[in-house]
Design an enzyme around this catalytic site. Structure first.
Site, PDB file in Angstrom:
ATOM      1  N   HIS A  13       0.868  -1.183   0.000  1.00 12.21           N
ATOM      2  CA  HIS A  13       0.000   0.000   0.000  1.00 12.21           C
ATOM      3  C   HIS A  13       0.900   1.227   0.000  1.00 12.21           C
ATOM      4  O   HIS A  13       1.647   1.461   0.953  1.00 12.21           O
ATOM      5  CB  HIS A  13      -0.919   0.011   1.208  1.00 12.21           C
ATOM      6  CG  HIS A  13      -1.739   1.275   1.304  1.00 12.21           C
ATOM      7  ND1 HIS A  13      -2.582   1.674   0.291  1.00 12.21           N
ATOM      8  CD2 HIS A  13      -1.809   2.237   2.257  1.00 12.21           C
ATOM      9  CE1 HIS A  13      -3.153   2.824   0.627  1.00 12.21           C
ATOM     10  NE2 HIS A  13      -2.684   3.185   1.813  1.00 12.21           N
ATOM     11  N   ASP A  15       1.403   4.904   0.237  1.00 14.78           N
ATOM     12  CA  ASP A  15       1.109   6.298   0.562  1.00 14.78           C
ATOM     13  C   ASP A  15       2.231   7.129  -0.045  1.00 14.78           C
ATOM     14  O   ASP A  15       3.374   7.079   0.407  1.00 14.78           O
ATOM     15  CB  ASP A  15       1.054   6.490   2.071  1.00 14.78           C
ATOM     16  CG  ASP A  15      -0.015   5.622   2.708  1.00 14.78           C
ATOM     17  OD1 ASP A  15      -1.193   5.767   2.335  1.00 14.78           O
ATOM     18  OD2 ASP A  15       0.331   4.789   3.559  1.00 14.78           O
ATOM     19  N   ASP A 125      -7.814   2.327   1.827  1.00 16.54           N
ATOM     20  CA  ASP A 125      -7.563   3.141   3.016  1.00 16.54           C
ATOM     21  C   ASP A 125      -8.275   4.477   2.940  1.00 16.54           C
ATOM     22  O   ASP A 125      -7.872   5.441   3.601  1.00 16.54           O
ATOM     23  CB  ASP A 125      -6.047   3.355   3.174  1.00 16.54           C
ATOM     24  CG  ASP A 125      -5.670   3.812   4.574  1.00 16.54           C
ATOM     25  OD1 ASP A 125      -6.493   3.636   5.494  1.00 16.54           O
ATOM     26  OD2 ASP A 125      -4.564   4.348   4.750  1.00 16.54           O
ATOM     27  N   HIS A 351      -5.038  10.430  -0.273  1.00 16.96           N
ATOM     28  CA  HIS A 351      -5.736  10.401   1.013  1.00 16.96           C
ATOM     29  C   HIS A 351      -4.890  10.800   2.209  1.00 16.96           C
ATOM     30  O   HIS A 351      -5.440  11.212   3.229  1.00 16.96           O
ATOM     31  CB  HIS A 351      -6.369   9.018   1.249  1.00 16.96           C
ATOM     32  CG  HIS A 351      -5.395   7.890   1.291  1.00 16.96           C
ATOM     33  ND1 HIS A 351      -4.863   7.346   0.162  1.00 16.96           N
ATOM     34  CD2 HIS A 351      -4.851   7.208   2.323  1.00 16.96           C
ATOM     35  CE1 HIS A 351      -4.033   6.366   0.488  1.00 16.96           C
ATOM     36  NE2 HIS A 351      -4.001   6.271   1.795  1.00 16.96           N
TER      37      HIS A 351
END
Length: 886
Positions: A13, A15, A125, A351
């Protein structure tokens, strides 16, 4: 008895920026991708890698290693590298509906260039999910959505807890307000439930005994999902060996190195639909304890939310529509440049970025990106406007000014433009002499009129003599000095989507200055406003007879939470302005209207108690358990409030300027709503959602903060805002609170990450509007469409001399449609094939009719094809309808 199948999906994931800045994480990304490539090429049993559903991850890698593009295409074509569908993983509530669509469009476009798209709606997420996700996914051709938040509550470091909410299983059906339904797959044990699988047998046995039991607890089928990865997780290089060990330990389970399309197909074949529950609308962890909804990211670093909304509206309401209008006049539609602007903006909409829950370095870079987006977008707008004004047929006298607007309905707006006259170019006179020459000219002012000769009241402010320059298309730059004036005026009926041309005529008389009155009241034919001694104001709607009193008090409260979450200081000390005596005066009063200014100096604690709060942060005390009080030391918070009511306003405009020099606090404006009620309504992504005022029985958080887009209404009060997404409504609906500032000092979540710039030591300017209405009827009225138009920007351009043929009319309205109440305009743009696109969304509870002059085909949000050739469309309740030119 069917065999259990364990689908292991390798992923990381990503970010893009968070607890490390972009370039630090990009370095790790390049290392990750190089290892993934080697495994996919060489390692037997390592078959697939999921690229987190976002194309920007691949784009960031190729920016460093562009020579790898063809290799990446090969891995995608071979089904090994699983990419798409998004351009980036956005925050759902803090990005507009159109931004969500562009995100999907550009992501799919890029993924298709690489050969294959993983056709699954992926929201691992996202900090809660808007209710229209199933409709958007269905229109895009997706029937399955995977998500991590909104149902089960999460805690520290995203620990997952059981929940009483909605679904017994990780599989469920999810239905939008319009009735669109998809299969929803909850990452019930998070997107790391198969992370770091052991190779050593004893460890593997312990690992899999727990992991298999955890998944079986939620699974409705024998197809089980294990996510092999986590945030920025390095790829597990010995995964193939680990799966061989698992197969040996559990011969009755098939361990498959899988991918999402394979997994979703297997789940669909095994489903027993009658076992599954259907969840409806938005998923925001409504039935949790309320401590980890992450709703307060809506108020962290509020200046970023304001910048984001401003850029969205410039792109959606000016750059795209004005480019369509210009394309009619022979100007090529700037597909590529618009995509560039959108993608640059989307870098800030990820996000962990737009939610402002990252390091200071991350958010500093975001401010620079927003500036770049504005530069790009304004270049697109001004270029299209210039090309159009060069071709508009104009009168022989007066200075022509063209106003561009695309709010979707005709509306009255106050316009400001800086007008230049008496230009003297450097080619005409030595530049040192020009200012003195201009200073000799007699004073002048202007009157303003429409193309039909109807005079428009205007307020003129001389700005003096200024340098400027033109950049001609075929010549070197052309420098000059000119006299400059600021013209402020009201246009009563701006076209819904189009432009209107006005004329300024110079006159020699200079109007005497009007001495404003001292009366702290304002009135036009719609509203009456009275300001009380404590700075609150009363509104009376002369049309409906509705009155609301005591509006606009301020409240300051200590905040010992973090960028994710608000937590009130342990002493519960709150400071409000209800008993204050601010300085008040009339700032302006003229032929257009009136502005009253209210200056508060509010004594508040300078911060949380330094020692106690520092210790709680050092020990990583989870925010619900924090108890630090506020400091005993006080400072003065200066707040200036400007109330403006102009001639044609149906709403009170409010501008609040806060010079923030305090730490660890939240500052709100309060609105008594006039009545009690059980629900309220708020703008969201392609809908107006009705939310209960009272939280579920599981809720223990003392606050019930929520997120909105455009407006919120409760009782008799509706508040429309520019970039202020957080609000709270009391349990009985009699008070609405709008957050203007939240100042905190750390990221929060899983470690001690200081983020002192989140204290927002700067001047914050907040703009919003106050309407009086029967809030319960907002969805079935014209209000959502009117608010949408009110918040849309306008662009005014003074014409420059041009030799181009004048073929365009002085005024044009491209909104060749008639929409019933409840239908809200969303976009006017060109599709990739240069066919016109217009999109609306329905907020009414009954079907309505959309009548158009031209023939359109009905399309989807992907705008690729259309069906039929119609002029009349029946729009279902809560439907997102896209029309494409034929």
């Amino acid at each position: 008895m069917t065999r259990k199948k364990a689908h292991i999906i390798s992923h990381s994931h990503w970010d893009r920026e968070w607890f490390l800045p972009l370039e630090s994480l990009r370095f790790k990304l390049v290392t990750l991708m190089d290892e993934v490539e080697g495994l996919l090429d060489m390692e037997a049993g390592f078959n697939h890698f999921h690229m987190d559903g976002q194309m920007i991850m691949l784009e960031d890698y190729l920016a460093v290693k562009p020579a790898k593009r063809e290799k990446m295409k090969q891995l995608v074509a071979d089904g090994k590298l699983r990419i798409g569908p998004w351009y980036m993983l956005q925050d759902a509530f803090l990005t507009s509906g159109e931004a969500n669509i562009r995100n999907l469009q550009y992501g799919l476009e890029m993924a298709k260039e690489f050969g294959h798209v993983e056709k699954i709606g992926y929201f691992p997420d996202t900090f809660g999910l808007y209710g229209q996700v199933p409709q958007l996914m269905s229109q895009a051709g997706f029937d399955t959505v995977v998500f991590g938040r909104g149902v089960n509550p999460t805690g520290f470091n995203n620990q997952v807890f059981d929940s009483a909410f909605a679904s017994k299983y990780s599989e469920m059906f999810w239905e939008s307000p319009d009735g669109s339904k998809v299969l929803g797959i909850l990452l019930a044990n998070w997107y790391s439930n198969g992370n770091e699988i052991p190779v050593e047998k004893e460890e593997a046995k312990v690992f899999w005994d727990k992991k298999l039991a955890d998944v079986e607890r939620f699974a409705s089928t024998d197809e089980w999902l294990f996510m092999n990865g986590c945030d920025h997780q390095p790829v597990q290089t010995d995964l193939a060996e680990a799966l061989e060990v698992a197969k040996e330990l559990y011969p009755d389970v098939d361990f498959i190195h899988s991918h999402f399309e394979r997994y979703q197909d297997a789940v669909k074949q095994s489903l027993e639909p009658e076992k599954l529950q259907t969840v409806y609308g938005e998923l925001t962890s409504q039935q949790s304890d309320g401590w980890s909804t992450l709703a307060n990211t809506a108020s962290s670093r509020i200046y970023l939310k304001q910048a984001n909304e401003k850029m969205e509206r410039l792109l959606e309401r000016l750059a795209e529509p004005i480019s369509v209008i210009a394309s009619d006049a022979g100007v090529p539609y700037p597909h590529e440049y618009l995509a560039f602007a959108w993608k640059l903006l989307m870098e800030n909409q990820i996000h962990d970025s737009i939610t402002a829950c990252s390091l200071d370095e991350v958010h500093r870079e975001m401010e620079v990106r927003f500036e770049k987006v504005e530069q790009v977008t304004m270049s697109l707008i001004s270029n299209a406007a210039r090309k159009l004004t060069e071709q508009i047929t104009i009168a022989e006298t007066g200075i022509p000014i063209t106003i561009f607007h695309a709010g979707g309905v005709e509306i009255a707006k106050t316009i400001e433009i800086e007008l230049e006259t008496d230009e003297i170019h450097f080619s005409e006179m030595h530049f040192e002499q020009i200012p003195d020459e201009l200073a000799k000219l007699p004073a002048q002012t202007f009157h303003l009129e429409t193309s039909e000769g109807v005079e428009i009241p205007v307020v003129v402010e001389p700005l003096g003599i200024h340098f400027n320059y033109d950049l001609p298309e075929r010549k070197f730059r052309d420098s000059y000095f000119a006299r400059k004036y600021k013209l402020t005026f009201i246009v009563e009926n701006l076209p819904a989507v189009g432009y209107e041309t006005l004329y300024a005529h110079a006159i020699s008389e200079v109007e005497p200055e009007v001495e404003p009155s001292s009366a702290l009241t304002m009135e036009n034919r719609f509203l009456k406003v009275e300001v009380a001694a404590n700075g609150t104001y009363t509104l009376f709607d002369k049309t409906s007879g509705i009155e609301a009193r005591g509006l606009g008090a301020y409240e300051d409260v200590g905040d010992i939470g973090n960028e994710y979450m608000f937590k009130e200081a342990g002493d519960k000390l709150r400071v409000d302005t209800l008993q204050s005596k601010p300085e008040m005066s009339v700032l302006r009063e003229d032929k257009l209207g009136k502005t009253i200014i209210i200056r508060h100096e509010i004594e508040i604690p300078e911060s949380a108690s330094a020692a106690a709060f520092a210790e709680e942060k050092r020990r990583l005390v989870w925010h619900p358990e924090r108890q630090s009080p506020r400091s005993e030391k006080r400072i003065i918070l200066k707040v200036a409030t400007e109330l403006t009511l102009n001639k044609h306003d149906k709403q009170l405009a409010v501008r609040v300027k806060i010079v923030n020099n305090a730490d660890d606090h939240r500052f709100r404006v309060l609105f008594p709503t006039g009545v009690t009620c059980e629900t309220h309504q708020a703008g969201s992504v392609f809908e107006v959602t009705t939310r209960p005022n009272k939280q579920a029985k599981e809720w223990t958080n003392p606050t019930s903060d929520n997120r909105k887009q455009a407006f919120v209404t409760s009782g008799n009060v509706l508040i429309a805002t520019h970039g202020l997404p957080e609000y709270e409504v009391s349990e009985n609906g009699d008070k609405l609170e709008l957050t203007l500032l939240r100042a905190v000092s750390e990221i929060g979540d899983w470690g001690d990450f200081p983020a002192y710039e989140a204290e927002c030591h700067r001047e914050i300017t907040a703009d919003f509007y106050v309407f009086l209405t029967d809030g319960s009827k907002a969805i079935n009225s014209e209000l959502p469409a009117e608010v949408n138009a009110l918040l849309a920007p306008v662009y005014a351009m003074q014409h420059k001399p041009s030799n181009k043929a004048k073929t365009l009319p002085e005024n044009q309205n491209f909104a060749k449609w008639k929409a019933a109440n409840g239908l809200v305009f969303s976009t006017f743009k060109l599709a990739k094939d240069n066919k016109r696109i217009v999109r609306f969304y329905q907020t009414a509870t009954e079907p309505t009719i959309l009548q158009t002059i031209h023939t359109w085909g009905k399309s989807t949000i992907l705008e690729e094809t259309s069906i039929g050739q119609e002029k009349t469309f029946t729009v279902r309740p809560n439907e997102i309808i896209t029309l494409k030119g034929v």
